[in-house]
Write an enzyme that holds these catalytic residues in place. Sequence first.
Site, PDB file in Angstrom:
ATOM      1  N   HIS A 160      -8.420   5.991  -5.850  1.00 42.89           N
ATOM      2  CA  HIS A 160      -8.599   4.552  -5.251  1.00 42.89           C
ATOM      3  C   HIS A 160      -8.437   4.407  -3.751  1.00 42.89           C
ATOM      4  CE1 HIS A 160      -8.757   0.017  -5.571  1.00 42.89           C
ATOM      5  NE2 HIS A 160      -7.987   0.266  -4.645  1.00 42.89           N
ATOM      6  N   GLU A 161      -7.447   5.011  -3.388  1.00 49.32           N
ATOM      7  CA  GLU A 161      -6.919   4.831  -1.956  1.00 49.32           C
ATOM      8  C   GLU A 161      -7.831   5.591  -0.910  1.00 49.32           C
ATOM      9  OE1 GLU A 161      -5.219   2.578  -0.980  1.00 49.32           O
ATOM     10  OE2 GLU A 161      -4.637   1.956  -3.133  1.00 49.32           O
ATOM     11  N   HIS A 164     -11.198   4.068  -0.272  1.00 49.40           N
ATOM     12  CA  HIS A 164     -11.290   3.194   0.443  1.00 49.40           C
ATOM     13  C   HIS A 164     -11.773   3.908   1.961  1.00 49.40           C
ATOM     14  CE1 HIS A 164     -10.113  -0.591  -1.063  1.00 49.40           C
ATOM     15  NE2 HIS A 164      -9.093  -0.192  -1.662  1.00 49.40           N
ATOM     16  N   GLU A 217     -12.908  -3.503  -3.540  1.00 47.22           N
ATOM     17  CA  GLU A 217     -11.625  -3.056  -4.529  1.00 47.22           C
ATOM     18  C   GLU A 217     -12.591  -2.342  -5.675  1.00 47.22           C
ATOM     19  OE1 GLU A 217      -8.173  -2.886  -4.206  1.00 47.22           O
ATOM     20  OE2 GLU A 217      -9.200  -3.140  -2.247  1.00 47.22           O
TER      21      GLU A 217
END
Length: 297
Positions: A160-161, A164, A217
């Site tokens: 997820h990070e 980004h 997100e």
Amino acid sequence: MNLGQMPGGRRGGLRLWVLLAFAAYGAYYWYSNRSIDPLTGQAVVIDKGISPEQEKALGLQAYQEVLRQEQPLPAEAQASRQVEAIAERLIARIPPVSDALAAEHGLQASHVERGFDWAVTVLQSDQVNAFCLPGGKIAVYTGLLPVAGNADALAVVLGHEIAHALLRHGAQRMTRAKLEQLGQLAGAASGMDQGTLQTVMAAYGYGSALPYARSQETQADELGLMLAAAACFDPREAVPLWERMEQGTQDRAPPEFASTHPSAGTRIQQLQALMPKALEYRARFCGDAGGAGARAG
Ligand SMILES: [Zn+2]
């Protein structure tokens, strides 16, 4: 004394022209910096003046600042080695997963990761958090480790990070901030009061920072899940992870990846909807764990 009164007539006409000029510039800025992100197939607005190199320089600066303020674990520590190994497996799957996602949208991946200088640090802190800065600087707080609980869940958070950074969400936020400043400048130059200005801006979708962040997100969740699955982690761990996350962070400040989401329930529903695709990616790219055999297309 009429200094505080609303000026009308000719002043009002001038005000309209000032606003129209700003609006025209804003529209030009918006459309000339608009593109489709190959990884999501969605429209993004990134100021062409913000290059990935600039973002990377900012990311490095921020990383050095964080490392100065926090207590990094030694690279040889067991937790450091485990986190690094997970990150390496995810990073190795970025090129084929990017190609596969872009192909699904009929586009070619831009491969921003080629310019990244990856680094992974574990920080000694109770915070339940992790981040990946533009340019590939990753940090994991030790407080996240017990909440993640296993390598699969940690891979979901790290994916997820990393997502980004790959999706250039930082540059999108900077662009957004520029547009908002332009709107405020227009309001001030035309003598419009703040209430009216906000109504006007809201009508054009400005100031809607929350839904925008939510969509970031959701995008990071999807790309991160595909990376974790393609790197032979179990994407199904994402669901119990978010349940634990909700429980484990109730009495603390919400971590980056939980702060802007509408609710854990919505997020879990979205992740469950993505699960068939994630399992398909796992079957497709995880034929030989960590090997070089998996290729897109
Ligand atoms: Zn996030």
